[in-house]
Design an enzyme around this catalytic site. Structure first.
Site, PDB file in Angstrom:
ATOM      1  N   HIS A  48      40.066  89.602  40.888  1.00 31.23           N
ATOM      2  CA  HIS A  48      38.883  90.404  40.524  1.00 31.23           C
ATOM      3  C   HIS A  48      38.002  89.585  39.585  1.00 31.23           C
ATOM      4  O   HIS A  48      38.512  88.821  38.761  1.00 31.23           O
ATOM      5  CB  HIS A  48      39.313  91.711  39.852  1.00 31.23           C
ATOM      6  CG  HIS A  48      38.172  92.661  39.682  1.00 31.23           C
ATOM      7  ND1 HIS A  48      37.245  92.523  38.670  1.00 31.23           N
ATOM      8  CD2 HIS A  48      37.766  93.723  40.427  1.00 31.23           C
ATOM      9  CE1 HIS A  48      36.331  93.476  38.790  1.00 31.23           C
ATOM     10  NE2 HIS A  48      36.622  94.213  39.855  1.00 31.23           N
TER      11      HIS A  48
ATOM     12  N   GLU B 242      33.058  91.335  46.738  1.00 33.41           N
ATOM     13  CA  GLU B 242      32.380  92.050  45.652  1.00 33.41           C
ATOM     14  C   GLU B 242      31.375  91.123  44.976  1.00 33.41           C
ATOM     15  O   GLU B 242      31.758  90.308  44.120  1.00 33.41           O
ATOM     16  CB  GLU B 242      33.398  92.504  44.598  1.00 33.41           C
ATOM     17  CG  GLU B 242      34.453  93.441  45.107  1.00 33.41           C
ATOM     18  CD  GLU B 242      35.056  94.255  43.960  1.00 33.41           C
ATOM     19  OE1 GLU B 242      34.851  95.464  43.956  1.00 33.41           O
ATOM     20  OE2 GLU B 242      35.692  93.656  43.078  1.00 33.41           O
TER      21      GLU B 242
HETATM   22  P1  PGA Z   1      32.139  99.511  40.737  1.00 35.50           P
HETATM   23  O1  PGA Z   1      33.354  98.457  40.569  1.00 35.50           O
HETATM   24  O2  PGA Z   1      32.418 100.347  41.943  1.00 35.50           O
HETATM   25  O3  PGA Z   1      32.163 100.283  39.460  1.00 35.50           O
HETATM   26  O4  PGA Z   1      30.891  98.702  40.894  1.00 35.50           O
HETATM   27  C1  PGA Z   1      33.910  97.826  41.682  1.00 35.50           C
HETATM   28  C2  PGA Z   1      35.015  96.887  41.238  1.00 35.50           C
HETATM   29  O5  PGA Z   1      34.899  96.234  40.196  1.00 35.50           O
HETATM   30  O6  PGA Z   1      36.038  96.763  41.934  1.00 35.50           O
END
Ligand code: PGA
Length: 247
Positions: free
Chosen positions: A96, A165
């Site tokens: 992450h 992401e």
């Molecule tokens: P968010 O976070 O949906 O609050 O943007 C996603 C994540 O960090 O996995």
């Protein structure tokens, strides 16, 4: 199969299980329930009790990270994949951007993925470009490096899920343009097919997903589900994402 994975980050105490009870009861009754899987990654402190609580229910519990060694070692505050599995975790996030930002390097991530898979955890491997990389049109080359420096053909593809992401999208309410996201997802799957020499593992999208924008994402058939941060901490918001996805 679609995935709705909720990442709680630093949120939750024992009684927060009520949020998951509501999600679980919706999930158990949903006529679409066999089309998707719900995984929640609470903090380490709750994994054992939540795993036990949801053992014979539909919601699956995972971890948000793991240490890059397999069993036990003298690393203060570290939690290994073996330890996670032993308290009932079935999944773990790896890579992450929060943790990359705290110093996770590609060789560390490779060990995390390897040892997690070896201990029978399903790995949700997160990748994503930052704002400057996007501005400089480096998105695809950054993603390719993040994938090829960590993943190997010998890793069991069936134990891997990729979560794309974009860092600039996490917690900001900003989301990619549909056209761009489709192109990026297709590119990620192409790289994965090259690495594994067969079908790509599932690729999820993460970053500010909520009940109203999920309609846009569902048009992109290449996206196999979502990694959800903020909206996973309220049962209604999380359920709305699933409801609107199948509407
Ligand atoms: P968010 O976070 O949906 O609050 O943007 C996603 C994540 O960090 O996995």
């Amino acid at each position: 199969m679609r995935y709705f994975i909720g990442n709680w980050k630093m949120f939750g105490v024992p009684k927060s299980v009520n949020i998951l009870n509501k999600i679980n009861s919706y999930y158990s009754r949903d006529k679409n329930r066999n089309k998707y899987r719900v995984v929640i990654t609470p903090p380490y402190t709750l994994i054992e009790s939540y795993s036990r609580h949801f053992k014979n229910k539909r919601v699956t519990i995972g971890a948000q990270n793991c240490y890059q060694k397999e069993h036990f070692s003298s690393n203060t505050a570290a939690i290994s994949p073996y330890m996670l599995k032993s308290v009932g975790a079935n999944y773990t996030l790896v890579g992450h951007s929060d943790n990359r930002g705290e110093g996770d390097t590609d060789p560390m991530l490779k060990d995390k993925v390897r040892y997690a898979i070896k201990n029978n955890l399903k790995v949700v491997f997160c990748i994503g470009e930052n704002k400057i990389e996007k501005k400089n049109k480096k998105t695809l080359s950054v993603l390719k490096k993040q994938l090829t420096r960590v993943l190997e053909k010998k890793f069991d593809k069936n134990k891997l899920i990729i979560a794309y992401e974009p860092i600039w999208s996490i917690g900001t309410g900003k989301i990619p343009l549909a056209k761009e996201l489709k192109k990026t997802t297709i590119y990620i799957k192409k790289i994965l097919k090259e690495i594994f020499k067969k079908d790509s593992p599932p690729v999820l999208y993460g970053g500010s997903v909520d009940g109203s924008n999920v309609e846009m994402f569902k048009e992109i058939k290449e996206i196999d589900g979502f990694l959800i941060g903020g909206a996973s901490k309220t049962s209604k918001k999380f359920i709305d994402i699933i409801k609107n996805y199948y509407r």
